[in-house]
Scaffold this motif. Structure first.
Motif, PDB file in Angstrom:
ATOM      1  N   ASP A   1       0.840  -1.196   0.000  1.00  0.00           N
ATOM      2  CA  ASP A   1       0.000   0.000   0.000  1.00  0.00           C
ATOM      3  C   ASP A   1       0.880   1.253   0.000  1.00  0.00           C
ATOM      4  O   ASP A   1       1.791   1.399   0.832  1.00  0.00           O
ATOM      5  CB  ASP A   1      -0.889  -0.014   1.248  1.00  0.00           C
ATOM      6  N   ARG A   2       0.606   2.157  -0.948  1.00  0.00           N
ATOM      7  CA  ARG A   2       1.488   3.308  -1.136  1.00  0.00           C
ATOM      8  C   ARG A   2       1.512   4.224   0.092  1.00  0.00           C
ATOM      9  O   ARG A   2       2.591   4.642   0.548  1.00  0.00           O
ATOM     10  CB  ARG A   2       1.057   4.100  -2.368  1.00  0.00           C
ATOM     11  N   ALA A   3       0.343   4.533   0.638  1.00  0.00           N
ATOM     12  CA  ALA A   3       0.293   5.420   1.797  1.00  0.00           C
ATOM     13  C   ALA A   3       1.051   4.819   2.980  1.00  0.00           C
ATOM     14  O   ALA A   3       1.799   5.508   3.684  1.00  0.00           O
ATOM     15  CB  ALA A   3      -1.156   5.702   2.180  1.00  0.00           C
ATOM     16  N   GLY A   4       0.869   3.522   3.190  1.00  0.00           N
ATOM     17  CA  GLY A   4       1.585   2.861   4.275  1.00  0.00           C
ATOM     18  C   GLY A   4       3.081   2.846   4.039  1.00  0.00           C
ATOM     19  O   GLY A   4       3.880   3.080   4.960  1.00  0.00           O
ATOM     20  N   CYS A   5       3.477   2.591   2.806  1.00  0.00           N
ATOM     21  CA  CYS A   5       4.897   2.531   2.459  1.00  0.00           C
ATOM     22  C   CYS A   5       5.560   3.887   2.688  1.00  0.00           C
ATOM     23  O   CYS A   5       6.645   3.972   3.275  1.00  0.00           O
ATOM     24  CB  CYS A   5       5.028   2.107   0.998  1.00  0.00           C
ATOM     25  N   LEU A   6       4.919   4.956   2.232  1.00  0.00           N
ATOM     26  CA  LEU A   6       5.481   6.296   2.396  1.00  0.00           C
ATOM     27  C   LEU A   6       5.584   6.674   3.862  1.00  0.00           C
ATOM     28  O   LEU A   6       6.561   7.308   4.283  1.00  0.00           O
ATOM     29  CB  LEU A   6       4.633   7.312   1.635  1.00  0.00           C
TER      30      LEU A   6
END
Length: 418
Positions: free
Chosen positions: A186-191
């Motif tokens: 998940d992009r938001a989690g990764c960032l």
């Protein structure tokens, strides 16, 4: 608002120890549900490990009901609302519903509550925020059902806030994705993990070790580890470079051989080039003595096992033993293996299955009888004879052994007369 879906084929809810605990805790104004990983795994039709429960009842009431029913209770974390009930030798952690009143790192101040939604919202990931009641109805307040269907690992609420509550959640995010996710994390989690990565320094080495050893053996470990490397997390965790190519190569080799994943072997592929790397990783993650020794043995001149013929491979197997031989060979395979040579690597890896190294048959007495005195000279002669025996491909017949002993003694005597 709660969204619900029936959990099909869950006999463990209808009968047995889990049903007994639920029946004990339900009724008289209180409710209990199974929460967390057991619900997630049941929905994904994966093996269920520990079964944890949440309840509206306060700990004293849980203990009172257990005592009245003749069930053993252990106050494992009673100050935080957790009591362990033991039913038919099965332990169940039962925790009173909670809600955060103040949050400062891992030391969030909590209060007992009766709101299932608030309790779910304080958990880490949506797929872990589900609960199932005694009737098999799954309750979802955080979007976990949709994420299970999509095989998506998302933080509940604001990812940065969830991470600040416990920086171990950075590693758990990638481990959960490796175990349950599909595609890219998940992009938001990764960032958010990348932004909060400095917090990893606050974690104990033991907690990091536990998460990493679980992560590297998960089915989707390559994608997760690659994302961690891209985000600058691996170098902080390992104290050095992470080699994602060899890591993927090790997993491919394990699958080619049909052997179970090895966390230490995969960690070696990810982090090792030389023995100093093994010592650094062992110190950084505070590995056990056995894990540290295995890594160091794996890293020691692993490149010498590339391109072996059968005779040379047997000599290495004899010297190293089966476990160390396979670990070191597979590191060489992972780092240097060519797709065109897979069959050769596979044969070398399977050598221990078709050939067992004999014990060196010559003894000290054989050389004492030939005039070698006890002491350092005897040890030197024995070592030379063993090398000659290996070069001769492990002969066991008496004539060949006598010849090796005679030639070794003659060479030693000649050298020491010069």
């Amino acid at each position: 608002m709660s969204h619900a879906r029936a959990l099909e084929q869950a006999p463990w809810l209808r009968s047995g120890p889990t049903a007994r605990v639920l029946a004990l805790l339900n009724g008289d104004g209180e409710e209990a549900r199974v929460v967390g990983g057991a619900v997630r795994n049941a929905l994904l039709q994966r093996p269920i490990g520990d079964i944890d429960l949440a309840t509206t009842a306060v700990p004293k009431e849980v203990v009172r009901r257990a005592k009245a029913a003749g069930i053993k209770s252990v106050p494992t974390g009673i100050e935080h609302g957790t009591v362990t009930l033991v039913v038919d030798k099965h332990p169940f952690e039962v925790t009173t519903l909670r809600e955060d009143t103040e949050t400062y790192g891992r030391k969030a101040k909590v209060a007992f509550g009766r709101d299932w939604a608030r309790d779910a919202e304080r958990r880490d990931f949506t797929i872990n925020g589900l609960s199932v009641d005694a009737k098999g109805v799954v309750h979802d307040y955080v979007g976990g059902l949709d994420d299970i269907t999509a095989r998506r690992v998302r933080f509940i609420g604001d990812p940065a806030q969830r991470i600040a509550e416990d920086y171990l959640r950075i590693l758990r995010f990638f481990r959960m994705h490796a175990a349950y996710g599909a595609g890219d994390p998940d992009r938001a989690g990764c960032l958010a993990c990348i932004a909060g990565r400095a917090g990893l320094a606050q974690l104990s080495a033991e907690r990091v070790r536990m998460e990493m050893l679980k992560l590297v053996v998960a089915d989707g470990a390559v994608v997760a580890v690659t994302a961690m490397a891209d985000g600058g997390l691996l170098q902080m965790i390992l104290g050095g470079v992470g080699y994602t190519g060899p890591f993927a190569g090790m997993i491919a080799a394990e699958r080619e051989l049909g052997i179970a994943p090895s966390a230490v072997r995969r960690l070696g592929a990810l982090a090792l080039v030389i023995t100093e790397d093994a010592r650094r990783v062992a110190a950084k993650l505070r590995l056990t003595n056995a894990e540290a020794k295995a890594l160091e043995a794996m890293a020691d001149h692993w490149w010498q096992l590339a391109g072996l013929d059968e005779a040379a491979a047997r000599r290495w197997l004899y010297r190293l033993g089966e476990t160390a031989y396979l670990d070191r060979l597979m590191l060489a395979w992972a780092r240097m293996g060519d797709g065109n040579e897979t069959a050769h690597w596979r044969e070398l890896a399977r050598l221990p299955q078709r050939w067992q190294a004999p014990k060196f048959p010559l003894k000290a007495a054989d050389f004492i009888a030939r005039g070698i005195a006890e002491g350092p000279a005897l040890g030197h002669v024995l070592a030379q004879a063993e090398q000659a025996w290996l070069a001769a491909e492990f002969p066991l017949d008496g004539a060949a052994l006598s010849a090796i002993a005679d030639e070794t003694v003659a060479r030693f005597t000649h050298d020491h007369r010069l």
